[in-house]
Design an enzyme around this catalytic site. Structure first.
Site, mmCIF file in Angstrom:
data_model
loop_
_atom_site.group_PDB
_atom_site.id
_atom_site.type_symbol
_atom_site.label_atom_id
_atom_site.label_comp_id
_atom_site.label_asym_id
_atom_site.label_seq_id
_atom_site.Cartn_x
_atom_site.Cartn_y
_atom_site.Cartn_z
ATOM 1 N N LYS A 1 1.205 -1.191 0.016
ATOM 2 C CA LYS A 1 0.426 0.407 -0.180
ATOM 3 C C LYS A 1 1.380 0.917 -0.411
ATOM 4 C CE LYS A 1 0.968 0.989 4.925
ATOM 5 N NZ LYS A 1 1.962 2.115 4.820
ATOM 6 N N VAL B 1 11.406 -4.270 3.188
ATOM 7 C CA VAL B 1 11.015 -4.326 4.386
ATOM 8 C C VAL B 1 11.497 -2.930 4.669
ATOM 9 C CG1 VAL B 1 10.918 -7.253 4.511
ATOM 10 C CG2 VAL B 1 13.235 -5.244 5.155
ATOM 11 N N ASP C 1 -1.797 -0.721 10.497
ATOM 12 C CA ASP C 1 -1.804 -0.406 9.140
ATOM 13 C C ASP C 1 -2.981 -2.670 8.796
ATOM 14 O OD1 ASP C 1 -0.978 0.680 8.527
ATOM 15 O OD2 ASP C 1 0.617 0.144 7.998
HETATM 16 O O1 C5P Z 1 0.631 -0.830 15.236
HETATM 17 P P1 C5P Z 1 1.865 -1.432 14.679
HETATM 18 O O2 C5P Z 1 2.597 -2.323 15.972
HETATM 19 O O3 C5P Z 1 2.266 -1.554 13.339
HETATM 20 O O4 C5P Z 1 2.706 0.060 15.428
HETATM 21 C C1 C5P Z 1 4.265 0.079 15.737
HETATM 22 C C2 C5P Z 1 4.683 1.257 16.586
HETATM 23 O O5 C5P Z 1 4.537 2.380 15.072
HETATM 24 C C3 C5P Z 1 3.974 1.685 17.603
HETATM 25 O O6 C5P Z 1 4.141 0.867 19.103
HETATM 26 C C4 C5P Z 1 4.375 2.824 17.885
HETATM 27 O O7 C5P Z 1 5.323 3.470 18.127
HETATM 28 C C5 C5P Z 1 4.110 3.656 16.020
HETATM 29 N N1 C5P Z 1 2.752 3.914 15.942
HETATM 30 C C6 C5P Z 1 2.315 5.518 16.330
HETATM 31 N N2 C5P Z 1 0.990 5.478 15.837
HETATM 32 C C7 C5P Z 1 0.477 4.922 15.260
HETATM 33 C C8 C5P Z 1 0.826 3.848 14.606
HETATM 34 C C9 C5P Z 1 1.547 3.141 15.105
HETATM 35 O O8 C5P Z 1 2.904 5.599 17.138
HETATM 36 N N3 C5P Z 1 -1.036 5.685 14.574
#
Ligand code: C5P
Length: 273
Positions: A10, A93, A134
């Site tokens: 995406k 990645v 995501d």
């Molecule tokens: O949800 P995910 O594990 O992909 O997010 C990884 C990290 O990215 C989170 O721990 C956070 O630090 C950051 N993040 C954020 N706000 C979001 C999505 C991700 O701060 N909306």
């Protein structure tokens, strides 16, 4: 039985960061768009155990999102015997293209298909949101608005089609690091589409990203912006871009196009073979 699925990447056609939340995440308002660059996943029923066979640069066990997705599915639906998942990786990645999240969603959808659709969309969305902010988007694909921390999805009509040139620098960027470099900006009267609030944060960590964006603009891209939290940068073009742009062996380049929700569903629905 074997099932084969594609897991498309995406881009974010717009990404607004609204505020930092008490849980450490950031409140966002984004429009996500599926693109043709895809990983490929096959799932086989095995005698026992859970095995993910992927490229050597990815973790094999719980560090791998495909592995965690399969575990999450098996946590709510009893699977007799084991599973073997093959992951062919084409999406770079740490690029902000959602490759790992798309793979995880494809594993959920693939397993659900393999076992006769025992879980509904609501249940799959819950599992997906627990795997990463995501991941729920990839249960819908096409063009969709995502709010909350990115896990609340509102499918939209397919956006206008674009060709893309994507440039992935030799370094990746960590999502938490880019979010923590984000500072609330005073943004007045700017076109909200084709803007990514994380771009400045990523450029603060890697100033050379500005040159990649400029190269895409000089190449004739109609818009150029950071993909998600980076480090890839994409240019949107009305026509298919020809050849390569940067004469650099360490910057990887990809040409792709946006795909509709219907194309997305056909590629991810999974074919038994
Ligand atoms: O949800 P995910 O594990 O992909 O997010 C990884 C990290 O990215 C989170 O721990 C956070 O630090 C950051 N993040 C954020 N706000 C979001 C999505 C991700 O701060 N909306």
């Amino acid at each position: 039985m074997t099932i084969r699925l594609y897991a498309p990447a995406k881009i974010n056609l717009r990404l607004k960061v609204l505020a930092k939340r008490d849980d450490g995440y950031h409140q966002i308002d984004t429009v996500m768009q599926s693109i043709s660059l895809s990983d490929e996943i096959t799932i086989d029923v095995a005698e026992e155990g859970l095995t993910v066979i992927g490229p050597p640069h990815l973790p094999q066990g719980r560090g791998n999102l495909c592995y965690r997705a399969a575990q999450a599915f098996c946590g709510v639906w009893h699977v007799k015997g084991g599973l073997r998942i093959h992951l062919n990786k084409y999406i770079p990645v740490q690029a902000g293209l959602g490759g790992g999240s798309s793979d995880a969603a494809a594993v959920l959808v693939g397993l659900n298909r393999l076992f006769g659709q025992p879980l509904g969309l609501e249940e799959l969305t819950k599992l997906a949101a627990a795997l990463g902010s995501d991941v729920p988007f990839f249960l819908y694909g096409g063009t969709a608005r995502a709010t909350g921390r990115g896990e609340v999805i509102e499918p939209l009509d397919d956006a206008k089609p674009w060709w893309l040139r994507i440039i992935k620098p030799p370094y990746g960027l960590s999502t938490p690091e880019v979010y923590s470099a984000w500072r609330r900006g005073v943004v007045v009267g700017r076109d909200e589409f084709f803007e990514n609030d994380l771009e400045e944060a990523a450029q603060a960590i890697r100033p050379e990203l500005k040159f990649v964006k400029q190269a895409l603009m000089d190449d004739g891209a109609v818009h150029a912006f950071l993909c998600g939290s980076g480090s890839a940068v994409c240019g949107l073009y009305a026509r298919r871009p020809e050849g390569t742009l940067l004469n650099s062996s360490d910057h990887k380049e990809y040409v792709a196009r946006t795909i509709t929700r219907k194309e997305y569903m056909l590629s991810t629905f999974g074919r038994e073979c």
